[in-house]
Every structure is written in structure tokens, then in C-alpha cells.
Design an enzyme around this catalytic site. Structure first.
Site, PDB file in Angstrom:
ATOM      1  N   ARG A   1       0.824  -1.217   0.000  1.00  0.00           N
ATOM      2  CA  ARG A   1       0.000   0.000   0.000  1.00  0.00           C
ATOM      3  C   ARG A   1       0.856   1.265   0.000  1.00  0.00           C
ATOM      4  O   ARG A   1       0.481   2.271  -0.582  1.00  0.00           O
ATOM      5  CB  ARG A   1      -0.936  -0.004   1.202  1.00  0.00           C
ATOM      6  CG  ARG A   1      -1.984  -1.100   1.048  1.00  0.00           C
ATOM      7  CD  ARG A   1      -3.005  -1.042   2.127  1.00  0.00           C
ATOM      8  NE  ARG A   1      -3.956  -2.139   1.984  1.00  0.00           N
ATOM      9  CZ  ARG A   1      -4.958  -2.358   2.807  1.00  0.00           C
ATOM     10  NH1 ARG A   1      -5.152  -1.552   3.827  1.00  0.00           N
ATOM     11  NH2 ARG A   1      -5.770  -3.374   2.626  1.00  0.00           N
TER      12      ARG A   1
ATOM     13  N   ASP B   1     -16.062   8.336   9.177  1.00  0.00           N
ATOM     14  CA  ASP B   1     -14.889   7.500   8.917  1.00  0.00           C
ATOM     15  C   ASP B   1     -13.662   8.396   9.021  1.00  0.00           C
ATOM     16  O   ASP B   1     -13.771   9.625   9.013  1.00  0.00           O
ATOM     17  CB  ASP B   1     -14.959   6.854   7.523  1.00  0.00           C
ATOM     18  CG  ASP B   1     -14.120   5.593   7.419  1.00  0.00           C
ATOM     19  OD1 ASP B   1     -14.673   4.487   7.535  1.00  0.00           O
ATOM     20  OD2 ASP B   1     -12.880   5.707   7.255  1.00  0.00           O
TER      21      ASP B   1
HETATM   22  C1  LIG Z   1     -13.631  -2.708   6.947  1.00  0.00           C
HETATM   23  S1  LIG Z   1     -14.303  -1.102   6.954  1.00  0.00           S
HETATM   24  C2  LIG Z   1     -15.912  -1.418   7.627  1.00  0.00           C
HETATM   25  C3  LIG Z   1     -17.002  -0.732   6.841  1.00  0.00           C
HETATM   26  C4  LIG Z   1     -18.427  -1.033   7.294  1.00  0.00           C
HETATM   27  N1  LIG Z   1     -18.641  -0.657   8.666  1.00  0.00           N
HETATM   28  C5  LIG Z   1     -18.765  -2.478   7.092  1.00  0.00           C
HETATM   29  O1  LIG Z   1     -18.857  -3.247   8.031  1.00  0.00           O
HETATM   30  O2  LIG Z   1     -18.946  -2.886   5.935  1.00  0.00           O
HETATM   31  C6  LIG Z   1     -13.440  -0.351   8.351  1.00  0.00           C
HETATM   32  C7  LIG Z   1     -13.477   1.176   8.301  1.00  0.00           C
HETATM   33  O3  LIG Z   1     -13.035   1.679   9.570  1.00  0.00           O
HETATM   34  C8  LIG Z   1     -12.329   2.879   9.345  1.00  0.00           C
HETATM   35  N2  LIG Z   1     -11.459   3.186  10.495  1.00  0.00           N
HETATM   36  C9  LIG Z   1     -10.363   2.532  10.913  1.00  0.00           C
HETATM   37  N3  LIG Z   1      -9.832   3.124  11.993  1.00  0.00           N
HETATM   38  C10 LIG Z   1     -10.628   4.185  12.267  1.00  0.00           C
HETATM   39  C11 LIG Z   1     -10.601   5.191  13.264  1.00  0.00           C
HETATM   40  N4  LIG Z   1      -9.656   5.248  14.208  1.00  0.00           N
HETATM   41  N5  LIG Z   1     -11.577   6.129  13.249  1.00  0.00           N
HETATM   42  C12 LIG Z   1     -12.544   6.105  12.298  1.00  0.00           C
HETATM   43  N6  LIG Z   1     -12.620   5.184  11.326  1.00  0.00           N
HETATM   44  C13 LIG Z   1     -11.665   4.227  11.309  1.00  0.00           C
HETATM   45  C14 LIG Z   1     -11.550   2.608   8.060  1.00  0.00           C
HETATM   46  O4  LIG Z   1     -11.161   3.784   7.397  1.00  0.00           O
HETATM   47  C15 LIG Z   1     -12.540   1.751   7.268  1.00  0.00           C
HETATM   48  O5  LIG Z   1     -13.250   2.511   6.319  1.00  0.00           O
END
Ligand SMILES: C[S@@+](CC[C@H](N)C(=O)[O-])C[C@H]1O[C@@H](n2cnc3c(N)ncnc32)[C@H](O)[C@@H]1O
Length: 287
Positions: A47, A158
Site C-alpha cells: 500500500r 470514517d
Molecule cells: C472494513 S471497513 C468497515 C465498513 C463497514 N462498517 C462495514 O462493516 O462494511 C473499516 C473502516 O473503519 C475505518 N477506520 C479505521 N480506523 C478508524 C478510526 N480510528 N476512526 C474512524 N474510522 C476508522 C476505516 O477507514 C474503514 O473505512
């Protein structure tokens, strides 16, 4: 530094030493809470190699120096966007949307809520590119018609600004609707423009969803209590204490009787005060 402590692509494009990997993962953990173990080394390499190329850099050492410099603040945004895993889809873990429907119908029928300001607050925390909050919006529009008289707000947050921009645009590939239950698929297809294999989320659904950048580790600006919180497939990236701390904050943030949905592999090991398990990774706050 031994050869085995380095990671590089097949073409040896960049060398990533143990020390550089450790530095990068420490920065990511501090900024986001995301824990990257050794098994994520190839992923981190892949990445960030893209980012090094964009910057015209020759090595991870140079990239680490940039993160130490005065210009680091801007770069950390790119770093975070590159590292987050954003996998999502419409109606993922669809049983949660059945709980959502039941819960919203209960709210609609509650005489106290009906005589109040008729507002409903839902939070999709870690919403990625918007499929989750739009699935919530679609559920409300298709399965809870009585909510039409209510003020519904779906807050979608997010950390990743690229994902938020995609969500805000509300344009998805037609294929992304393929696996969703047929009644919901009908709702999307009937109500979205279809062109060049893209679907546009219709305005009525978009109006319900408000995208905002929010780091879950930081203080939350919201003052009101939420009826429903989705935080699915986000906690898995955090360590135990961070995960537990966040769930406690969600419990505080929920209105009495409110619901919390976690991802399929995120069931709570320790009992959390005020939350009761009522279904697969579905929790209710005591009324
Ligand atoms: C795998 S996705 C999950 C998306 C959705 N909730 C689902 O279950 O399909 C995880 C998301 O968490 C966000 N994320 C990770 N760490 C975070 C943080 N500290 N604060 C806010 N968002 C975060 C990432 O950017 C990512 O878009």
C-alpha cells in the site's frame, strides 16, 4: 540489518527494514488505533510502495524522514488513507437490518416518542465508502414507511477522506447491488439512476445520510444520544483495551433501549455494563 529483515517487491523496488516497518506501524497505531503485526508487512509494503512512487521517492527511509519533517501533517492523511482497510458492501450481515427495522417500528409505535420531537438518530461509525449508511437509509425508506413523518438523521463517519468522498458522491457500480436481497435490490434499482453500469443513490436516501470525518479515538462532538449505532468490522483492527474502551463509549452514547451492532467477528468477550446481547453481534442498551 540482515537480508531477512527486509521486505521488498519481486523487483526489489524498495527496501523496508524492520526499523522502518516498526516506525510506520507505530505512527499508524498512534494515529488510528490500527494494530499492524508482522503478518501485515507485505500489505503495508504494497500500500505504501504506491505512495512512494507517487512522491518520486527511492526508499522507505526517505518516506520515514518525510514523516519526521515539518510537512508530516499533510502526509499522515495520505498514510492513513493508504493503510485503512475499507472492505464493505450493501446489506453486509443482513440480519442487523431486520433488527433495525423492528427497533424503528417499536420507536414509531412508542407513545412517548410519538409525542416528542419525533427525531431518530443513527450512527454508522467506520462507514467506509457509504454502503452501510445507505443500506440503513434504504431499510428505513422501504421497510418503515411510518418513519416518513419523523426527522431521521444517519451520521456516517470514517477516518479515511477518500472513502467519505465516495460516500458523499453516492455513485456505485451496478454489480455492488448483485448480492443483496431482492426486495432491497428493487428499492435501489427503482429509485436510482442507472447509467454506464453505475447507480446513483437517489436523493431521498442521500438526504438522510450526513458524512463527516471522525477519528473514533478522538473526542466525539455529538451531544445527543443515538437510537442505533453500527460499528461493524472496525474494532477488529484495534487492540483489546481500545476495543473495550470504544464499546463503553458507544454504550454511553446510546439512548435507553438503543441498539449497537458490531461485526461478525467482534462479539464482546467481556460483559459490558448496560448492554445485553439480543442476537448475533446485536446488543441492546438497558431501557
Ligand atoms: C472494513 S471497513 C468497515 C465498513 C463497514 N462498517 C462495514 O462493516 O462494511 C473499516 C473502516 O473503519 C475505518 N477506520 C479505521 N480506523 C478508524 C478510526 N480510528 N476512526 C474512524 N474510522 C476508522 C476505516 O477507514 C474503514 O473505512
Amino acid at each position: 540489518m540482515t537480508r531477512s529483515s527486509q521486505t521488498s517487491s519481486a523487483s526489489n523496488e524498495f527496501v523496508l527494514t524492520d526499523a522502518e516497518f516498526k516506525k510506520l506501524t507505530n505512527i499508524v497505531r498512534e494515529l488510528t488505533g490500527i494494530v499492524l503485526g508482522d503478518h501485515k508487512r507485505e500489505m503495508v509494503y504494497g500500500r505504501l510502495a504506491r505512495r512512494l512512487r507517487e512522491l518520486g521517492m527511492q526508499s522507505f527511509a526517505q518516506y520515514c524522514s518525510l514523516l519526521d519533517s515539518k510537512e508530516s501533517e499533510m502526509e499522515t492523511g495520505f498514510l492513513v488513507n493508504a493503510i485503512t482497510t475499507n472492505l464493505t458492501k450493501f446489506y453486509r450481515e443482513s440480519h442487523h437490518f431486520d433488527f433495525l427495522t423492528d427497533h424503528l417500528k417499536t420507536i414509531c409505535n412508542d407513545p412517548i416518542r410519538r409525542s416528542g420531537d419525533k427525531s431518530v438518530l443513527i450512527w454508522s461509525a467506520g462507514c467506509s465508502s457509504g454502503e452501510e449508511p445507505y443500506s440503513i437509509a434504504s431499510t428505513i425508506l422501504s421497510s418503515v414507511p411510518t418513519m416518513a413523518q419523523w426527522q431521521v438523521k444517519i451520521l456516517a463517519t470514517d477516518l479515511d477522506t477518500n472513502m467519505l468522498a465516495t460516500g458523499q458522491a453516492g455513485i456505485y457500480s451496478k454489480n455492488s447491488l448483485q448480492d443483496i436481497p431482492s426486495d432491497y435490490a428493487r428499492v435501489f434499482q427503482e429509485n436510482t439512476k442507472v447509467e454506464n453500469d453505475k447507480i446513483h443513490v437517489r436523493e431521498r436516501a442521500k438526504d438522510l445520510v450526513h458524512f463527516k470525518q471522525l477519528n473514533l479515538l478522538h473526542p466525539w462532538p455529538m451531544k445527543k444520544k443515538y437510537d442505533v449505532i453500527f460499528c461493524r468490522n472496525v474494532l477488529i483492527y484495534f487492540d483489546g483495551p481500545t476495543k473495550e474502551g470504544l464499546v463503553k463509549r458507544y454504550a454511553d452514547m446510546l439512548a435507553p433501549g438503543g441498539m449497537l451492532f458490531l461485526g461478525h467477528s467482534e462479539s464482546l468477550q467481556n460483559k459490558i455494563d448496560k448492554l445485553t446481547l439480543i442476537g448475533r453481534t446485536a446488543y441492546r442498551k438497558e431501557a
